[in-house]
Design a protein around this motif. Structure first.
Motif, PDB file in Angstrom:
ATOM      1  N   SER A 283       0.849  -1.190   0.000  1.00 57.05           N
ATOM      2  CA  SER A 283       0.000   0.000   0.000  1.00 57.05           C
ATOM      3  C   SER A 283       0.883   1.238   0.000  1.00 57.05           C
ATOM      4  CB  SER A 283      -0.904   0.020   1.242  1.00 57.05           C
ATOM      5  OG  SER A 283      -0.125   0.113   2.421  1.00 57.05           O
TER       6      SER A 283
ATOM      7  N   LYS B  15       0.806   5.729   0.996  1.00 59.77           N
ATOM      8  CA  LYS B  15       0.126   6.908   1.523  1.00 59.77           C
ATOM      9  C   LYS B  15       0.952   8.140   1.171  1.00 59.77           C
ATOM     10  CE  LYS B  15      -2.181   5.285   5.804  1.00 59.77           C
ATOM     11  NZ  LYS B  15      -2.452   3.940   5.350  1.00 59.77           N
TER      12      LYS B  15
ATOM     13  N   ASP C 166      -3.495  10.862   2.179  1.00 64.83           N
ATOM     14  CA  ASP C 166      -4.287  10.159   1.154  1.00 64.83           C
ATOM     15  C   ASP C 166      -3.724   8.766   0.905  1.00 64.83           C
ATOM     16  OD1 ASP C 166      -5.859  12.366   0.864  1.00 64.83           O
ATOM     17  OD2 ASP C 166      -5.026  13.001  -1.073  1.00 64.83           O
ATOM     18  N   ASP C 167      -4.604   7.770   0.830  1.00 65.64           N
ATOM     19  CA  ASP C 167      -4.204   6.436   0.374  1.00 65.64           C
ATOM     20  C   ASP C 167      -4.166   6.450  -1.142  1.00 65.64           C
ATOM     21  OD1 ASP C 167      -4.052   5.066   2.901  1.00 65.64           O
ATOM     22  OD2 ASP C 167      -6.232   5.197   3.004  1.00 65.64           O
ATOM     23  N   ILE C 168      -3.081   5.941  -1.716  1.00 70.07           N
ATOM     24  CA  ILE C 168      -2.952   5.910  -3.178  1.00 70.07           C
ATOM     25  C   ILE C 168      -2.512   4.521  -3.618  1.00 70.07           C
ATOM     26  CG2 ILE C 168      -2.352   8.369  -3.310  1.00 70.07           C
ATOM     27  CD1 ILE C 168       0.592   7.422  -3.749  1.00 70.07           C
ATOM     28  N   SER C 169      -2.621   4.271  -4.905  1.00 69.23           N
ATOM     29  CA  SER C 169      -2.142   2.990  -5.437  1.00 69.23           C
ATOM     30  C   SER C 169      -0.646   3.095  -5.712  1.00 69.23           C
ATOM     31  CB  SER C 169      -2.875   2.650  -6.733  1.00 69.23           C
ATOM     32  OG  SER C 169      -2.543   3.584  -7.749  1.00 69.23           O
TER      33      SER C 169
ATOM     34  N   SER D 133       0.423   4.564  -9.027  1.00 66.37           N
ATOM     35  CA  SER D 133       0.367   6.019  -9.246  1.00 66.37           C
ATOM     36  C   SER D 133       1.410   6.769  -8.420  1.00 66.37           C
ATOM     37  CB  SER D 133      -1.034   6.545  -8.912  1.00 66.37           C
ATOM     38  OG  SER D 133      -1.316   6.355  -7.535  1.00 66.37           O
TER      39      SER D 133
ATOM     40  N   GLU E 104       3.379   9.919  -9.608  1.00 67.78           N
ATOM     41  CA  GLU E 104       2.673  11.200  -9.695  1.00 67.78           C
ATOM     42  C   GLU E 104       2.953  12.070  -8.473  1.00 67.78           C
ATOM     43  OE1 GLU E 104      -1.519  10.726 -10.355  1.00 67.78           O
ATOM     44  OE2 GLU E 104      -1.218   8.968 -11.631  1.00 67.78           O
ATOM     45  N   TYR E 105       3.292  11.432  -7.364  1.00 65.05           N
ATOM     46  CA  TYR E 105       3.482  12.158  -6.105  1.00 65.05           C
ATOM     47  C   TYR E 105       4.953  12.317  -5.729  1.00 65.05           C
ATOM     48  CZ  TYR E 105      -1.474  11.050  -5.675  1.00 65.05           C
ATOM     49  OH  TYR E 105      -2.822  10.930  -5.906  1.00 65.05           O
TER      50      TYR E 105
ATOM     51  N   LYS F  23       2.196  17.984  -8.609  1.00 60.77           N
ATOM     52  CA  LYS F  23       1.515  17.511  -7.412  1.00 60.77           C
ATOM     53  C   LYS F  23       2.529  17.242  -6.294  1.00 60.77           C
ATOM     54  CE  LYS F  23      -1.987  14.905  -8.284  1.00 60.77           C
ATOM     55  NZ  LYS F  23      -2.824  13.724  -8.615  1.00 60.77           N
TER      56      LYS F  23
END
Length: 746
Positions: free
Chosen positions: A203, A205, A253-256, A259, A262-263, A270
């Motif tokens: 996971s 975050k 935020d929880d993200i995949s 992705s 992107e962060y 972003k």
């Protein structure tokens, strides 16, 4: 030392040297008799504070090695003489007497003899966990075994990865983990801090800047052009959406995992609002309890990210600093390495020279030598050259081709082999070996301490269970009258102990309030010391400005201003934290000693059941890390701008404005130091209070267990003799099996 000087003179000269500090050294250096006296002890000249510290360190090591009561007595006598002659104030005298406490030195010597060297942390850990599973089948209650198991499984070891942008951090990390998770490119990729942990369920975050943090960034942007562009660019890009991310409390935020780029990529706007990323993955490399902290580049525009990086590094077990072989060591690299070793308490630094597949072996050797000479030159500029050997002993160098290593780890070995690189030649295996040896090898004190602590707790639990089983077995064939008599005695003891414990609990509550109030006084102490430090910094800058204007007819150079600011702040803050630590530990120790004496007066308290006093060393060590994380770039820019227009006529006005600038910039420094000190102290006090209360809880639980056992045996009396024999045999088998297990830890 032993061969060069007679005993009496040795203790006198040693005591005199140990009594000196930054404030008193100058006075003694001006005495004609000082140098000849020092020459009786050492050929090295005591010429500045660093050489004094070095000599003091050697003396302490000498007494540590030769810590007989006779030696300590002679040293104490010398300290007494200095105090009587008013050459040593009361506070310094107490510190020195406390440092050379015979009882503590003897305890240390005993623990060193009793300690074991653990060559393989993971093997020892596995053995203990297997033993715990065996014991759970034999113990009546497994609560204590569960806590030991949880303690072992919760231990993590952190690796900090640092370097300027394009140093190859993400490529090396992907190679270590055996999978291309973090983005890699010829352009800057990882723009923020990423913490990678193990989890069976992958996971991710993202954590964004909160209002206070973003406000600090905006404030810094007023003085630093690069940050000003960053803030403008971010505000123009997000416009009204900025308020959706920048909240009062940090947005998470929880993200995949897909992705993630992107962060974390500097190419994605972003990432401008992202403070850090937490990534959990099931990669094999992390299964050993390893946590990786991938930091943004040291040359990051956002100076606040450097502060976050230092926060994490202060908790890391080892730091890997990467340098691109074609860029050599930048000034930022050198300053960061020095800062990590001297002020962040990083004890192990591996310098990885990356992209070595692009150059010859000779070029790699040149980069390593250049790095060492650059460190020496920078230390000399900062008047810290006495610490060169210590830093170089902390550093280790390895050459790496991250690109070729990643090919091998991602099933593209042939491509790397065709380029002339086997897996061994990439350098990645050498890095893996270094990490494992550093984290889990026999020289790692932390991993040894974890195993030693788990084994000690396990032995204690086993002995208590054996004691309970033997007591239970003794009850099997006692008469009802005998058991009733024991039950009555137990009830009497319970009432007596309860009265003692209630009184003690009230006293502990009172001490808890006293310690909390003392924390408030320590905050005032910090406040006053930080104000004094502001005056010291202001005076040094004004003195330097006045000197250059008079002697050189010019204003101070930027490098001199930087040296003064960094030296004054780092040394000054370290001195303040050391004094804070001393006061905190002294007060905590005093109270824990009072409680210890009260415990000794209570019947049935077994020797060694209360060890709060022994937390002294742990308390002291807790203040070593994470305090000097502020970035002083804004202060430097504002001060240099002001001093750049200074003149002798304007010096008074410059002095006043300088005081205002320093006061303004110290607001965040003071807030940061006070919050950290208070938070850490509260955590340690909570731990102390828990430790103080633990014997009460354990004895009360023991009395309750004995009471339940006696009541159960009254019921057993009504059963036939055969059932008692079977019960006795069952207990005997348990005792025998548990004692066999105990032999493994004898």
């Amino acid at each position: 030392m032993d061969e060069k000087i007679d005993d009496e003179t040795f203790f006198e000269v040693s005591a005199l040297l140990l009594s000196l500090n930054r404030k008193t050294l100058e006075t003694f250096l001006n005495l004609k008799s000082f140098s000849p006296l020092m020459s009786t002890l050492t050929d090295e000249k005591v010429k500045n504070i660093d050489s004094l510290y070095s000599l003091q360190n050697s003396i302490i090591k000498h007494f540590d090695k030769h810590s007989s009561k006779n030696n300590i007595h002679h040293l104490h006598s010398a300290f007494n003489y200095l105090k009587e002659e008013s050459l040593l104030d009361s506070l310094s005298y107490e510190k020195l007497i406390s440092l050379f406490d015979p009882s503590l030195l003897n305890k240390k010597n005993r623990s060193e003899k009793e300690s074991h060297v653990y060559e393989n942390f993971h093997t020892d850990k596995k053995d203990i966990l297997v033993t715990i599973e065996e014991l759970k089948k034999l113990f009546s209650v497994s609560k204590k075994l569960d806590s030991i198991e949880e303690y072992l499984n919760s231990q993590t070891f952190s690796i900090g990865i640092t370097g300027v942008m394009n140093a190859g951090k993400s490529t090396m990390l992907n190679a270590l983990m055996g999978k291309e998770i973090l983005g890699t490119s010829v352009v800057p990729e990882t723009a923020n801090l990423t913490v990678v942990k193990y989890s069976q369920t992958p996971s991710a975050k993202v954590l964004y800047w909160n209002e206070q943090e973003w406000g600090s960034i905006v404030k810094s942007a007023r003085s630093i052009k690069a940050m000003s562009r960053y803030v403008s660019e971010t505000e123009n890009y997000f416009k009204d959406m900025l308020d959706e991310y920048i909240l009062k409390e940090t947005r998470v935020d929880d993200i995949s995992i897909e992705s993630l780029s992107e962060y974390t990529s500097a190419n994605d706007k972003k990432s401008n609002l992202v403070k850090s990323v937490q990534l959990e993955t099931s990669l094999e490399f992390l299964q050993e309890g390893i946590e990786i902290v991938d930091t943004p580049g040291l040359d990051d525009t956002v100076i606040q990210r450097e502060q976050i990086t230092k926060e994490y590094l202060s908790k890391c077990d080892v730091m890997l600093h990467l340098m691109n072989v074609s860029q050599s060591a930048t000034l930022k690299d050198i300053e960061f390495i020095i800062d990590a070793v001297l002020y962040q308490n990083v004890s192990k630094v591996l310098i990885v020279i990356t992209r070595v597949d692009m150059v010859s072996k000779e070029d790699v050797s040149e980069v390593i030598e250049y790095t060492k000479s650059s460190i020496a030159r920078r230390l000399y500029e900062q008047n810290e050259d006495a610490k060169l050997d210590y830093i170089l002993q902390t550093l280790h160098f390895i050459a790496l081709s991250g690109k070729m290593a990643l090919l091998h780890k991602t099933q593209k070995s042939q491509e790397a082999i065709n380029a002339g690189y086997s897996l061994e030649q990439t350098g990645i295996l050498e890095i893996e070996d270094y990490i494992k040896e550093t984290l889990f090898g026999k020289k790692n004190s932390r991993s040894s301490l974890i195993i030693h602590s788990a084994k000690s707790r396990l032995k204690e639990s086993i002995n208590k269970e054996l004691e309970a089983l033997k007591y239970e077995n003794s009850l099997l064939f006692k008469s009802e009258d005998e058991i009733d008599e024991e039950l009555n005695e137990l009830q009497t003891k319970k009432v007596k102990q309860q009265e003692s414990f209630e009184l003690l609990k009230q006293q502990i509550s009172g001490y808890e309030v006293e310690l909390s109030n003392y924390l408030t006084r320590l905050q005032i102490f910090l406040e006053n010391e930080l104000k004094s430090l502001q005056n010291v910094l202001r005076q040094r800058l004004i003195d330097e400005t006045k000197y250059t204007l008079q002697k050189q007819k010019a204003t101070p150079e930027l490098k001199d201003i930087q040296r003064i600011i960094q030296s004054a702040l780092k040394h000054g803050l370290m001195d303040i934290i050391r004094e804070y630590r001393y006061k905190f530990v002294k007060k905590s120790t005093e109270i824990s000693e009072i409680i210890r004496l009260q415990y000794d007066e209570i019947d049935e308290m077994k020797e060694g059941s209360f060890s709060a006093f022994e937390h002294q060393e742990i308390f002291a060590e807790s203040y070593e890390n994470g305090f000097l994380t502020s970035n002083y770039e804004v202060l430097l820019q504002r001060v240099s701008k002001l001093l750049g227009i200074a003149s002798m006529k304007k010096l008074l006005n410059v002095d006043e404005e300088l005081a205002l600038i320093i006061k303004d910039e110290f607001i965040s420094i003071e807030s940061e130091i006070k919050v950290k000190a208070k938070t850490l102290s509260k955590e340690l006090l909570n731990e102390l209070i828990l430790t103080i209360n633990r014997p009460i809880t354990e004895l009360q639980e023991g009395l309750l267990e004995s009471e339940n056992m006696l009541n159960n045996h009254i019921k057993l009396l009504k059963e036939n003799v055969n059932s008692k024999e079977l019960k006795s045999l069952e207990i005997y088998e348990k005792i025998k099996n548990i004692e066999l297990i105990l032999q493994r830890y004898s």
